[in-house]
Design an enzyme around this catalytic site. Structure first.
Site, short mmCIF file in Angstrom:
data_model
loop_
_atom_site.label_atom_id
_atom_site.label_comp_id
_atom_site.label_asym_id
_atom_site.label_seq_id
_atom_site.Cartn_x
_atom_site.Cartn_y
_atom_site.Cartn_z
N GLY A 46 1.46 30.75 14.28
CA GLY A 46 0.09 30.28 14.44
C GLY A 46 0.06 28.78 14.59
N GLN A 51 -3.64 20.43 14.63
CA GLN A 51 -2.20 20.15 14.47
C GLN A 51 -1.61 19.46 15.69
OE1 GLN A 51 -1.39 24.40 13.07
NE2 GLN A 51 0.17 23.24 11.98
N CYS A 95 4.21 25.82 6.97
CA CYS A 95 3.33 25.27 8.00
C CYS A 95 4.13 24.31 8.88
CB CYS A 95 2.17 24.53 7.32
SG CYS A 95 1.03 23.75 8.47
N LEU A 96 3.89 24.38 10.19
CA LEU A 96 4.61 23.50 11.11
C LEU A 96 4.26 22.03 10.84
CD1 LEU A 96 4.24 25.54 14.43
CD2 LEU A 96 6.20 25.47 12.88
N HIS A 137 -5.03 30.77 6.97
CA HIS A 137 -4.25 29.53 7.00
C HIS A 137 -4.68 28.66 8.19
CE1 HIS A 137 -0.22 27.33 6.66
NE2 HIS A 137 -0.70 26.93 7.83
N GLU A 138 -4.77 29.29 9.38
CA GLU A 138 -5.14 28.53 10.59
C GLU A 138 -6.58 28.04 10.50
OE1 GLU A 138 -2.78 27.56 12.30
OE2 GLU A 138 -1.34 29.02 11.54
N HIS A 141 -7.04 24.86 8.67
CA HIS A 141 -6.73 23.64 9.42
C HIS A 141 -7.99 23.07 10.08
CE1 HIS A 141 -2.40 23.14 9.21
NE2 HIS A 141 -2.18 24.40 9.50
ZN ZN Z 1 -0.39 25.36 9.18
#
Ligand code: ZN
Length: 173
Positions: A46, A51, A95-96, A137-138, A141
């Site tokens: 995701g 991000q 998380c990236l 989670h997304e 953000h």
């Molecule tokens: Zn994330």
């Protein structure tokens, strides 16, 4: 074409609350394509627009994809809204944008999300398991919330210390 850079904690742009997408333009379609490309490249399951530095309410997910052999089937969610959140579950999240760290986070176990797709059609997703976690989670953000904002203050401060140390060491090199 160069891949979009994924911002990393503690970049302040990750803390912004994103604005709704008002029109699905060619730029929005391009952004979604770029985000999918960056997500698969990492790889991740995701990625949210903030991000990659765009404060827009849009994210892409593909929780089925796990290696080079599975088919890519990314879903693009624009202006997502949670219409149901039920139950509780705990997953180990990463998380990236939060390098070198995972932690258990408690979230709803079942969610229903309504969003627009790239064609501007309203789509309703009923999710459980990993997909339900990923959706939450997304979506976080888009409100400037990282998963480390949902763990204990102690765990968070330990991570922040470690991360700052690493960044300082990298800067000194
Ligand atoms: Zn994330």
């Amino acid at each position: 074409m160069a891949l979009r850079e994924i911002l990393q904690f503690p970049d302040p742009r990750l803390k912004r609350v994103s604005e709704p997408v008002t029109e699905i333009t060619e730029e929005i379609r391009e952004l979604a394509r770029d985000m999918c490309e960056a997500m698969y490249d990492e790889p991740g399951i995701g990625l949210a627009a903030p991000q990659v530095g765009e404060a827009l309410r849009l994210f892409v997910i593909d929780t089925e994809w796990n290696d080079e052999d599975t088919e890519r089937n990314a879903e693009v969610l624009i202006n997502p809204e949670f219409i149901k959140k039920e139950g509780k579950t705990t997953w180990e999240e990463g998380c990236l944008s939060v390098p070198d760290y995972t932690a258990e986070v408690e979230r709803a176990s079942e969610v229903t999300v309504r969003a627009l797709n790239l064609e501007g059609e309203e789509v309703t997703y009923e999710c459980t398991g990993l997909k339900a976690i990923c959706m939450q989670h997304e979506n976080d953000h888009l409100d400037g919330i990282l998963f480390i904002d949902r763990i204990s203050r102690l765990k968070r401060s330990l991570y922040v210390k470690k991360r700052k140390k690493k960044l300082a060491a990298e800067a000194a090199e």
